[in-house]
Scaffold this active site. Structure first.
Site, PDB file in Angstrom:
ATOM      1  CG  HIS A 100     -19.353 -10.179 -28.435  1.00  0.00           C
ATOM      2  ND1 HIS A 100     -18.502 -10.356 -27.381  1.00  0.00           N
ATOM      3  CD2 HIS A 100     -20.558 -10.665 -28.045  1.00  0.00           C
ATOM      4  CE1 HIS A 100     -19.165 -10.956 -26.393  1.00  0.00           C
ATOM      5  NE2 HIS A 100     -20.413 -11.156 -26.774  1.00  0.00           N
ATOM      6  CD  GLU A 149     -23.990  -9.010 -25.768  1.00  0.00           C
ATOM      7  OE1 GLU A 149     -24.770  -9.937 -25.610  1.00  0.00           O
ATOM      8  OE2 GLU A 149     -22.810  -9.167 -26.135  1.00  0.00           O
TER       9      GLU A 149
END
Ligand code: PGA
Length: 223
Positions: A100, A149
């Site tokens: 992430h 993302e």
């Protein structure tokens, strides 16, 4: 029909008590509205401290959700103070989020460390949900689900376009074969369908909007 992954990434939010309430409310909402999950797979990624109780609650509620850890130690068990290792996580989750952008930005995680985490995860039979920020993010061998993302879209209220996400997914699949690709970044009930209706997008990774069980229920319904 394709299988859709709808993943809640709570990040550093919610106590154990709040976790219990959220699961209870979501399960009640699904039952009340008689929603059949069908091909939708719901995965919740709470904090480590809540994982055990979340498992217990889901079992009691007979709520068919699965769990993910938000991180994993890059090392196996041993003298690594503060770390949670793959063998421990496997007792409580089947998936783990790795790569992430917040881990890269605030905790200095490098491609090398992230690659190590992926190999540890697969060794413990945990499916890595691997986040990429753009087309240049290297995807290590062992990633089982990829989540596109873009950093500008995370928590900003400005998602990428479904068309861009679809193109990204196509290029990932070209390289890696038929791997599920998800989109994440400012997904809300109002825009979720625009992503999940794309032929090459197999779901969404939801941060902010997953914290409210009612909003997350709407996301599940609309996906
Ligand atoms: P967001 O976060 O939904 O709050 O934009 C997504 C994520 O970081 O996984």
């Amino acid at each position: 029909m394709k299988k859709l992954f709808i993943i809640a990434n709570w990040k550093s939010n919610k106590t154990i008590e709040e976790t219990e309430k959220w699961l209870h409310d979501l399960s009640e909402g699904l039952n009340k509205e008689n929603i059949n999950l069908g091909d939708k797979k719901i995965i919740i990624a709470p904090s480590f401290i809540s994982l055990e109780h979340a498992n217990y609650c889901a079992k009691n509620l007979k709520f068919p959700v699965e769990f993910a850890a938000q991180d994993i130690s890059a090392f196996d068990e041993g003298a690594y103070t503060g770390e949670i290792n793959g063998r421990q996580i496997k007792e409580l989750a089947n998936y783990v989020i790795i790569g992430h952008s917040e881990r890269r930005k605030y905790f200095g995680e490098t491609d090398e460390l992230i690659g190590q985490k992926v190999s540890i995860a697969t060794r413990h039979d945990l499916a890595p949900i691997f986040c990429i920020q753009n087309e240049n993010t290297p995807i290590p061998h062992g990633a089982e689900i990829v989540a596109y993302e873009p950093v500008f879209a995370i928590g900003s209220g400005h998602p990428d376009t479904p068309e861009n996400a679809e193109e990204m997914s196509k290029s990932i699949k070209k390289e890696l074969g038929d791997i599920p690709v998800l989109y994440g970044g400012s997904v809300v009930p109002e825009n979720v369908k625009s992503f999940t209706s794309m032929p090459n997008i197999e779901g969404v990774l939801v941060g902010g909007a997953s914290l409210d069980s009612h909003k997350f229920l709407e996301i599940i319904k609309n996906a």
